[in-house]
Design an enzyme around this catalytic site. Structure first.
Site, PDB file in Angstrom:
ATOM      1  N   HIS A 113      29.770  13.245  88.217  1.00 49.07           N
ATOM      2  CA  HIS A 113      30.844  12.670  89.023  1.00 49.07           C
ATOM      3  C   HIS A 113      31.918  12.037  88.144  1.00 49.07           C
ATOM      4  CE1 HIS A 113      28.792  13.489  92.700  1.00 49.07           C
ATOM      5  NE2 HIS A 113      29.595  12.727  93.421  1.00 49.07           N
ATOM      6  N   HIS A 141      24.061   5.694  88.117  1.00 54.24           N
ATOM      7  CA  HIS A 141      23.835   6.009  86.687  1.00 54.24           C
ATOM      8  C   HIS A 141      23.806   4.776  85.792  1.00 54.24           C
ATOM      9  CE1 HIS A 141      23.853  10.384  86.506  1.00 54.24           C
ATOM     10  NE2 HIS A 141      24.739  10.371  87.492  1.00 54.24           N
TER      11      HIS A 141
HETATM   12  C1  LIG Z   1      50.910  27.220  87.815  1.00 58.78           C
HETATM   13  C2  LIG Z   1      49.609  26.537  87.933  1.00 58.78           C
HETATM   14  C3  LIG Z   1      48.769  27.178  88.930  1.00 58.78           C
HETATM   15  C4  LIG Z   1      47.352  26.713  88.801  1.00 58.78           C
HETATM   16  C5  LIG Z   1      46.414  27.349  89.820  1.00 58.78           C
HETATM   17  C6  LIG Z   1      46.131  28.725  89.487  1.00 58.78           C
HETATM   18  C7  LIG Z   1      45.362  29.522  90.205  1.00 58.78           C
HETATM   19  C8  LIG Z   1      44.675  29.162  91.490  1.00 58.78           C
HETATM   20  C9  LIG Z   1      44.601  30.355  92.323  1.00 58.78           C
HETATM   21  C10 LIG Z   1      44.577  30.305  93.621  1.00 58.78           C
HETATM   22  C11 LIG Z   1      44.443  29.005  94.344  1.00 58.78           C
HETATM   23  C12 LIG Z   1      44.578  29.196  95.775  1.00 58.78           C
HETATM   24  C13 LIG Z   1      44.000  28.381  96.604  1.00 58.78           C
HETATM   25  C14 LIG Z   1      43.072  27.306  96.099  1.00 58.78           C
HETATM   26  C15 LIG Z   1      41.736  27.231  96.836  1.00 58.78           C
HETATM   27  C16 LIG Z   1      40.563  27.351  96.278  1.00 58.78           C
HETATM   28  C17 LIG Z   1      40.351  27.712  94.845  1.00 58.78           C
HETATM   29  C18 LIG Z   1      39.400  26.733  94.212  1.00 58.78           C
HETATM   30  C19 LIG Z   1      38.741  27.326  93.028  1.00 58.78           C
HETATM   31  C20 LIG Z   1      37.573  26.438  92.731  1.00 58.78           C
HETATM   32  O1  LIG Z   1      37.724  25.472  92.103  1.00 58.78           O
HETATM   33  S1  LIG Z   1      36.100  26.926  93.426  1.00 58.78           S
HETATM   34  C21 LIG Z   1      34.948  25.707  92.996  1.00 58.78           C
HETATM   35  C22 LIG Z   1      34.886  24.562  93.908  1.00 58.78           C
HETATM   36  N1  LIG Z   1      33.772  23.771  93.545  1.00 58.78           N
HETATM   37  C23 LIG Z   1      33.885  22.506  93.268  1.00 58.78           C
HETATM   38  O2  LIG Z   1      34.948  21.973  93.293  1.00 58.78           O
HETATM   39  C24 LIG Z   1      32.580  21.790  92.936  1.00 58.78           C
HETATM   40  C25 LIG Z   1      32.802  20.442  92.322  1.00 58.78           C
HETATM   41  N2  LIG Z   1      31.532  19.768  92.151  1.00 58.78           N
HETATM   42  C26 LIG Z   1      30.912  19.651  90.974  1.00 58.78           C
HETATM   43  O3  LIG Z   1      31.391  20.074  89.941  1.00 58.78           O
HETATM   44  C27 LIG Z   1      29.569  18.948  91.012  1.00 58.78           C
HETATM   45  O4  LIG Z   1      29.081  18.900  92.310  1.00 58.78           O
HETATM   46  C28 LIG Z   1      29.687  17.488  90.492  1.00 58.78           C
HETATM   47  C29 LIG Z   1      30.024  17.549  89.021  1.00 58.78           C
HETATM   48  C30 LIG Z   1      30.719  16.695  91.243  1.00 58.78           C
HETATM   49  C31 LIG Z   1      28.373  16.727  90.669  1.00 58.78           C
HETATM   50  O5  LIG Z   1      27.354  17.368  90.188  1.00 58.78           O
HETATM   51  P1  LIG Z   1      25.963  17.082  90.905  1.00 58.78           P
HETATM   52  O6  LIG Z   1      25.610  15.641  90.778  1.00 58.78           O
HETATM   53  O7  LIG Z   1      26.168  17.502  92.340  1.00 58.78           O
HETATM   54  O8  LIG Z   1      24.988  17.945  90.168  1.00 58.78           O
HETATM   55  N1  LIG Z   2      31.208   7.939  94.394  1.00 69.10           N
HETATM   56  C1  LIG Z   2      30.047   8.394  94.883  1.00 69.10           C
HETATM   57  N2  LIG Z   2      29.795   8.357  96.203  1.00 69.10           N
HETATM   58  C2  LIG Z   2      28.626   8.816  96.689  1.00 69.10           C
HETATM   59  N3  LIG Z   2      27.643   9.352  95.938  1.00 69.10           N
HETATM   60  C3  LIG Z   2      27.854   9.428  94.614  1.00 69.10           C
HETATM   61  C4  LIG Z   2      29.063   8.955  94.027  1.00 69.10           C
HETATM   62  N4  LIG Z   2      28.979   9.139  92.690  1.00 69.10           N
HETATM   63  C5  LIG Z   2      27.789   9.704  92.464  1.00 69.10           C
HETATM   64  N5  LIG Z   2      27.115   9.885  93.614  1.00 69.10           N
HETATM   65  C6  LIG Z   2      25.777  10.485  93.766  1.00 69.10           C
HETATM   66  O1  LIG Z   2      24.957  10.079  92.685  1.00 69.10           O
HETATM   67  C7  LIG Z   2      24.192  11.175  92.200  1.00 69.10           C
HETATM   68  C8  LIG Z   2      24.494  11.365  90.745  1.00 69.10           C
HETATM   69  O2  LIG Z   2      25.797  11.883  90.580  1.00 69.10           O
HETATM   70  P1  LIG Z   2      26.334  12.548  89.264  1.00 69.10           P
HETATM   71  O3  LIG Z   2      25.136  12.937  88.453  1.00 69.10           O
HETATM   72  O4  LIG Z   2      27.144  13.705  89.684  1.00 69.10           O
HETATM   73  O5  LIG Z   2      27.156  11.505  88.601  1.00 69.10           O
HETATM   74  C9  LIG Z   2      24.574  12.374  93.034  1.00 69.10           C
HETATM   75  O6  LIG Z   2      23.599  12.511  94.005  1.00 69.10           O
HETATM   76  P2  LIG Z   2      23.109  13.954  94.482  1.00 69.10           P
HETATM   77  O7  LIG Z   2      23.011  14.760  93.229  1.00 69.10           O
HETATM   78  O8  LIG Z   2      21.807  13.689  95.144  1.00 69.10           O
HETATM   79  O9  LIG Z   2      24.163  14.406  95.422  1.00 69.10           O
HETATM   80  C10 LIG Z   2      25.885  11.982  93.669  1.00 69.10           C
HETATM   81  O10 LIG Z   2      26.106  12.561  94.943  1.00 69.10           O
END
Ligand SMILES: CCCCC/C=C\C/C=C\C/C=C\C/C=C\CCCC(=O)SCCNC(=O)CCNC(=O)[C@H](O)C(C)(C)COP(=O)(O)O
Ligand SMILES: Nc1ncnc2c1ncn2[C@@H]1O[C@H](COP(=O)(O)O)[C@@H](OP(=O)(O)O)[C@H]1O
Length: 326
Positions: A208, A293
């Site tokens: 995050h 964290h």
């Molecule tokens: C001239 C500059 C132009 C720039 C843009 C260029 C091209 C874009 C092309 C088209 C865009 C048109 C529309 C846009 C709509 C959608 C496209 C989006 C593309 C993506 O990003 S898809 C992926 C989406 N996924 C996420 O955003 C996931 C984010 N989450 C994480 O990374 C993780 O969950 C976390 C790191 C927040 C947390 O990890 P965990 O704790 O859950 O393990």
């Molecule tokens: N601002 C926020 N609000 C709510 N949940 C959060 C948060 N930041 C971190 N978390 C939760 O804390 C966990 C650790 O986050 P991270 O490793 O990405 O920093 C994740 O849980 P989950 O993985 O169960 O969804 C995430 O959803």
């Protein structure tokens, strides 16, 4: 004016000048503007503020809606954070190209802007992928966790058979010492969560913190080249509020609809949409810093986010390259 007030004024001015000069020297030495230094520093401030709130607030203030992982801002915005950042940058570029901004008048300038924008977007997206999604196997954040002794533990056999049928189960999992569950050290944190396992035992860098700082730096550094000034920014916002509240004097004339006025406002102030997302990211970062964290895990997330911006925006400046800087 009394001599005490004058002395205070002089002291204030002297301190302000010292601070200003130091700030300029520091900015110059790292090849950043003062605004950029303040923006980069704001995440360290957020970090410290989060810690102070955690330590000094009452339990009810610290544990509320925002520390629930299922809260709507977390599930709908942060968990799809790179997609929202992409949408905002695309809208911003469309607005800038349509606004006839002095920096993008000719066809050539427009093409150059789009080409450089796409290169920077691709590299920043790649860095996000490497850290959070996939890096020739586990993403970097999960690699760090596994390398420091972490595992996905306490996976129930029932869950395992549902997601890893047949030989796949034995390839990735081994029975835990308690004999009742399974564990693995070569699956992602995402898969572990899906299996309802416990992601424990290693240093788990905050995804995050990384995502929120990485997205904020990208939006800020990408859009600041078109920034005007705070007075004109707030002036436009005040102007819009005034227009939306006002009843038109001439009722017979065709009034501009409120929606058309809002659209006009976004055209004239493309930074507004960026400002909204940056505010949300800063707030969510504060929530992460308060509730989730260890300090070290958040610091690692922060450093990896800085690394991406340094590579894409500051290294080219440092090297004096004009290839991807605008
Ligand atoms: C001239 C500059 C132009 C720039 C843009 C260029 C091209 C874009 C092309 C088209 C865009 C048109 C529309 C846009 C709509 C959608 C496209 C989006 C593309 C993506 O990003 S898809 C992926 C989406 N996924 C996420 O955003 C996931 C984010 N989450 C994480 O990374 C993780 O969950 C976390 C790191 C927040 C947390 O990890 P965990 O704790 O859950 O393990
Ligand atoms: N601002 C926020 N609000 C709510 N949940 C959060 C948060 N930041 C971190 N978390 C939760 O804390 C966990 C650790 O986050 P991270 O490793 O990405 O920093 C994740 O849980 P989950 O993985 O169960 O969804 C995430 O959803």
């Amino acid at each position: 004016m009394s001599s005490t007030v004058r002395n205070n004024d002089e002291l204030y001015n002297r301190h302000y000048n010292i601070l200003h000069t130091r700030m300029k020297q520091f900015s110059k030495s790292i090849g950043a503007t003062s605004g950029e230094v303040l923006f980069l520093g704001s995440f360290v401030l957020n970090f410290m503020l989060g810690k102070l709130i955690h330590v000094f607030s009452s339990q009810e203030a610290v544990y509320n809606y925002y520390n629930d992982k299922r809260n709507i801002l977390n599930q709908f915005f942060v968990k799809k954070g790179w997609a929202w950042t992409t949408v905002v940058i695309v809208v911003f570029y469309i607005l800038i190209l349509r606004s006839k901004h002095p920096k993008v008048q000719s066809q050539q300038e427009k093409i150059r802007l789009l080409r450089n924008g796409l290169i920077k977007y691709s590299i920043m997206t790649f860095w996000w992928v490497l850290f959070t999604q996939w890096c020739f196997g586990l993403p970097i954040m999960d690699k760090v966790f596994v390398w420091t002794g972490g595992k996905c533990q306490k996976v129930a056999e029932k869950e395992l058979l549902r997601h890893f049928p047949g030989a796949l189960k034995d390839k990735f999992f081994s029975p835990s010492s308690d004999g009742e569950s399974f564990e693995a050290s070569s699956i992602t944190s995402y898969t572990c969560r899906k299996l309802k396992g416990a992601w424990t035992g290693g240093h788990d860098p905050s995804g995050h913190v990384f995502l929120l700082v990485h997205s904020s730096l990208y939006l800020f550094l990408e859009t600041s080249q078109f920034w005007g000034s705070w007075p004109s920014f707030f002036g436009s916002a005040r102007n819009l509020c005034g227009k939306l509240r006002r009843v038109p004097a001439d009722q017979s004339a065709e009034p501009k609809s409120k929606l058309a006025q809002v659209v006009d406002f976004f055209h004239g102030t493309p930074h507004f949409i960026v400002f909204l997302l940056l505010s949300l990211w800063w707030f969510m970062l504060l929530m992460t810093n308060i509730y989730f964290h260890s300090l070290a895990e958040k610091l690692v997330g922060l450093l990896f986010a800085y690394a991406g911006a340094l590579l894409v925006y500051y290294l080219p400046r440092y090297l004096g390259s004009s290839r991807i800087s605008t």
